[in-house]
Design an enzyme around this catalytic site. Structure first.
Site, PDB file in Angstrom:
ATOM      1  N   ASP A  88      49.087  23.560   7.441  1.00 43.37           N
ATOM      2  CA  ASP A  88      47.776  23.789   6.813  1.00 43.37           C
ATOM      3  C   ASP A  88      47.211  25.117   7.289  1.00 43.37           C
ATOM      4  OD1 ASP A  88      47.361  22.632   9.418  1.00 43.37           O
ATOM      5  OD2 ASP A  88      45.263  22.229   8.874  1.00 43.37           O
ATOM      6  N   GLU A 152      45.906  20.562  11.340  1.00 47.00           N
ATOM      7  CA  GLU A 152      45.579  21.192  12.624  1.00 47.00           C
ATOM      8  C   GLU A 152      44.238  21.921  12.565  1.00 47.00           C
ATOM      9  OE1 GLU A 152      45.233  23.818  15.986  1.00 47.00           O
ATOM     10  OE2 GLU A 152      45.422  24.543  13.916  1.00 47.00           O
TER      11      GLU A 152
END
Lengths: 455, 455
Positions: A88, A152
């Site tokens: 991400d 994250e």
């Protein structure tokens, strides 16, 4: 190792081309509209890891974005490396400041430009391709597991549960992470400390609707004014956070530790010049390196309220809000700090407004021991590629899940990142130098070699 | 006057229908995309005034939005009334809070709902229709001129020049303005004081790009944190503005004036309840009425910086900004106050940031004498319609151009507004009561009658 080097050299243009395909997927975890891109990105990576040589790879669903798990077991008795990374990326605004499309990567001036070029797609791709090179040349000396998550940048919420559920699957001797930076190409470093994070959102509400600032100005508490007062009051004139109890658990460095820490090469003049700032600002009595490395901090990450468009509007807004995050150091606990923040912020709010305080996410600070075998192996590998022994370095950043790995899985992490400050992660015009990518590709197989030998 | 009353009664449904057409034009002056709507709105009004009985009406271009001028001269020796109003409206955000489309007016619960329903389209329409009723019934006792501008909500910049250029055209005995509110329907009032305005925008710039708040947090001045500190510091613990010189020219009321002023009916409990606030807040030592009526104030009208989207982003923004306006009272000069603000804001900024301060617009405070013939005529007209003599009232709002009229044209203004606090001007769900509209329609012809007689 020569076979690996030859393979990398012969294939590195393709590696970059494939990385560009990965960078094109706008996998912004903070924005729910990108949910389908998260799935697409995970599938891309699972396929790529099988292609690279994994025995199996799976897109494993979670309550949030999926985790990509892959593995290649060469020998149950060999050492096992668990590679962690995240697919991400951060939001891209302010979008207007990007010189090129954040999701249409380009090569320019020897660098790859695009969102995620470094953080963390570029860095995890070095691991995928180093793995491919070792597999293709039959020189993989360890068992390898990959665990790539998609949350994250928003706190890894689902990965904690994932780790709890899959303790056995994730068994390993070390977790290998490239999601950090080095001091410079001339001064390589390995991150041995990360700050924790407590990320809060506050909302101040005054009157139940926007009011005319002429008719009511001066008599009704303006939530935007009150917000500035409350937020400004969180830091005192010495740059210290005023929340009662905030510093209670902070481990103070010994004078000897401070001296050692401040020996890292650092030029304040160059630092100020690179950021185009007239002066630094922070906690009185600490150096800039200490302020980001071993001291906690409090930053407004976003603030909004009232009329922010073109021209003027004479309004007292009904609400004003801010996103405020605190970086934490050993032994601060983000859950305790989040509670202290909430209690304090509510306590200082005047009766003229209502405040709402939310904890958005958090993570513990982390210290990576420099005497473990993985650190020694990494030190040797970096020295061989960079021509200089790396310095252990305390980074100001946070990877909250790292301390989670230790508490849930009982496994230490090695933070060997190949980023540089100039990569501008989280900012417009993020980039990753080709040389960084190539040195990472060269360092990783050496790490595996020395780590396997350290048994 | 019965002829006028009969005419109004027979035509008032049509008046409302026509007003709806006017309200449908989204003439938001603050947003340049609405430029064509300004022209359309001006043309609508010019046509309507000719229809109502004007000898001539023109859409007169300016450097900004056009001014609608119209007149009917019954006798060069008769008294002349210059009706001033504005056809521009405030922006509508937060749009999500409107119960119905701001530009699709509806009648509900005896009120007209829509942007501009009161401020100022609804109020100027009372004048247009009262004028029509007097013309149609051959009972207009004064010469009438209309001057309707399209920039009131953004500071009337072009109207100053317009007045300078057309001094002769605009010659009149009084300027009649309905752009203010009454205390209540039971306590009618005429506004005899307006606050001035100095509207500023500040921008604080730190590093030249957004930074990662982990890597730099604690060492680099965060412009959003600095902004909160600077803005919070503009008001002290006693609610007083800290800008040096800010209060120098403020006329303090005498104890007798204060007693008289505080005799206006006012319930603090009802005030707090109507705004749903736990407490009021303002300059120590003054009542709520004084704080909005005769004391200056400073409000954040908008504040923004960093990440304000969904979720989290760990960023130190490169810039943070605020729109800040100050309401001024006699004898503060907005030009002097704007300069004092700019000088002070720059002086308090630390070396770690750069600040940019802009003055967006301003206007002088105004006092309307209660002993002039127009005031006496209005007092009598209001008393007749409302059954109670109106109180002279100091409003906290600003109509900057009003003091401009006096200095440029040498003409006093009579501020006879029929708004109410509950109309929520400048807010979502602006409305105007049908009863207010009808009482305005009834009062205006009486004013003309008594004003003509006062010769």
């Amino acid at each position: 190792m020569d076979k690996v080097k030859v393979y990398v050299e012969a294939n590195k243009d393709r590696f970059i081309k494939e990385l560009f395909d990965l960078l094109r997927i706008p996998s912004i975890s903070a924005q729910s509209e990108h949910r389908p891109d998260m799935q697409r990105c995970a599938e891309f990576l699972a396929a790529a890891l099988v292609e690279a040589g994994a025995d199996r790879a799976e897109v494993m669903p979670t309550a949030g974005n999926p985790v990509v798990y892959a593995e290649k077991i060469i020998d149950p008795k060999a050492r096992t490396v668990l590679v962690y990374g995240h697919y991400d990326v951060m939001p891209v605004d302010p979008r207007g400041e990007w010189r090129t499309d954040p999701f249409e990567p380009v090569l320019r001036d020897g660098r790859i430009w695009g969102r995620g070029a470094d953080d963390d797609k570029g860095q995890l791709w070095m691991h995928a391709k180093a793995f491919e090179a070792m597999c293709a040349t039959d020189s993989l000396p360890c068992n390898v597991k990959f665990m790539l998550e998609g949350e994250e940048e928003i706190g890894s919420a689902s990965l904690y549960d994932f780790c709890r559920t899959h303790r056995k699957l994730l068994k390993a001797d070390i977790i290998l992470v490239s999601d950090t930076s080095m001091l410079s190409m001339q001064t390589p470093s390995i991150t041995c400390g990360l700050r924790g994070l407590a990320y809060m959102e506050v909302e101040v509400t005054g009157p139940d609707k926007d009011l005319h600032s002429g008719l009511f100005g001066g008599a009704v508490a303006n939530p935007a004014n009150v917000l500035t007062r409350l937020v400004a009051g969180l830091i005192d004139a010495d740059g210290r956070v005023t929340i009662p109890g905030f510093y209670d658990d902070v481990r103070e460095l010994t004078p000897a530790e401070r001296r050692a820490f401040n020996r890292a090469p650092f030029s304040l003049a160059a630092y100020k010049k690179s950021l185009k700032i007239g002066d630094v600002e922070g906690e009185a009595g600490y150096t800039t390196l200490e302020r980001t490395g071993v001291r906690p901090s409090l930053d407004v990450n976003g603030i909004w309220g009232g009329y922010t468009g073109e021209g003027t509007k004479t309004v007292i807004p009904s609400k004003a809000s801010a996103k405020i995050s605190m970086r934490l150091v050993p032994n601060q606990d983000f859950r305790k700090i989040s509670k202290l923040f909430e209690r304090h912020f509510k306590a200082i709010a005047p009766r003229s407004v209502k405040v709402c305080v939310k904890s958005l996410h958090g993570g513990m600070p982390y210290v990576s021991p420099t005497d473990m075998p993985a650190y020694k192996a990494a030190e040797r590998a970096v020295a061989e590629v960079f021509g200089r022994k790396p310095l252990p370095f305390y980074s100001g950043g946070s990877i909250p899940i790292i301390s989670g790995f230790e508490s849930i899985l009982g496994i230490k992490s090695l933070l060997i990142g190949f980023g540089l400050a100039e990569d501008a992660i989280h900012s417009p015009n993020e980039s990753f130098g080709l040389e960084q990518f190539e040195r990472g590709l060269a360092t990783i197989p050496l790490f595996y070699k020395y780590f396997a030998q350290s048994r």
